[in-house]
Design an enzyme around this catalytic site. Sequence first.
Site, PDB file in Angstrom:
ATOM      1  N   LYS A 124       1.027  28.382 -46.328  1.00  0.00           N
ATOM      2  CA  LYS A 124      -0.422  28.225 -46.393  1.00  0.00           C
ATOM      3  C   LYS A 124      -0.795  27.231 -45.312  1.00  0.00           C
ATOM      4  CE  LYS A 124      -3.154  25.721 -49.653  1.00  0.00           C
ATOM      5  NZ  LYS A 124      -3.407  25.464 -51.093  1.00  0.00           N
ATOM      6  N   GLY A 128      -1.189  23.057 -56.004  1.00  0.00           N
ATOM      7  CA  GLY A 128      -0.537  21.760 -56.128  1.00  0.00           C
ATOM      8  C   GLY A 128      -1.467  20.633 -55.702  1.00  0.00           C
TER       9      GLY A 128
END
Length: 373
Positions: free
Chosen positions: A164, A293
């Site tokens: 990402k 996260g």
Amino acid sequence: MLIYLKKIILHRLHMQLKNPFQTSFGTLQTKDFFITELIDEQGNHGFGESVAFPSPWYTEETVETTQHMLERFLIPILFQAPIEHPDQVSHRFSIIRRNHMAKAAIEGAVWDLYAKRQALPLATVLGGTRETVEVGVSIGIQPTISELLDKIDGFVSEGYKRVKLKVKPGWDIDVVRAVRVAFPTLPIMVDANGAYSLKDIDHLKQFDAYNLLMIEQPFGENDFIDHAKLQAELETPICLDESIHSLNDVQLADHLGSCTVISIKIGRVGGLSEAKKIHDFCAEHHIPVWCGGMLEAGVGRAHSIALSTLSEFQFPGDTSASNRYWEKDIIQPEVTMQDGLITIPQSAGIGYAIDWESLETYRVDHRKYSNEN
Ligand code: OSB
Ligand code: MG
């Protein structure tokens, strides 16, 4: 089964990230957070981790508001009466508006305790069935494209199967093009942390050329309607992160067509019970989810890993291995990744023990609260 909470300890830790993490909002190097420790009448210990940052750029919460909410409201509410099931915690906390990260920090510890009392892994207690979970890695904005390519190369050789990339105006299309050319088949996604607005639609449509898994949170957290307008014109799936604080937000996004993928973060939605509700709704409505996260240490990471064993977690999470973040984590064993997979621990609760020696090297404060009831 009734859980009588006897004692709660808030351990405040300062941990340096191995590498500064840059998003469209700024750079983070030091994690300042709490490990919550709950002790029951049988002497079991349950652990949770807070995820709010020192300043309120991601959500409105901070480390200081977390401490205030825990001390002044949430711990006293938990001490009022024994707990039969962890789902009761979010119900009891519902008299307090928002402050989801503070709530989750302690609700997670109740779930850990609940699982340990039954000698079962947290993943099992949550209803998860996977033995391994797929994880990717989220890479912050880098000084140059060539440094980014080197970073990606390193993570890919370590075994990560999806990356990402953080993007912002001025660090977006050209960056993604260069990464796509260097890694033609790598699953890639981008995360804007809300850095764009509706006037950027034509610009954002250029992402469609690079076969991205999804674009995460292009617009602001309240922009459900604008996200729906963008999704109608964009082939790349939109995933909402900051916009999703509850099941209700997921239902709104689904109704309006604001996204096709949901990122679940336990802290952002107020705990594991709400995260599970969102998961169950998404499973019923065929909306794929994945676990985001917050650059957590081992305890928060362990909770996210356990959650990711549920069936609708269909994309790799951002819950990378311990060594992606820390020189030394606070759990034993550390979280490890092999071939893009984390193996779910089979021991009770979160499945990782606290490495007290390590934790104490990071601890700057600890406060104890006893239940007098
Ligand atoms: O937007 O997903 C995000 C880190 C901090 C705050 C917000 C985000 C992130 C990440 C990294 O992308 C997640 C992680 O590796 O824990
Ligand atoms: Mg995000």
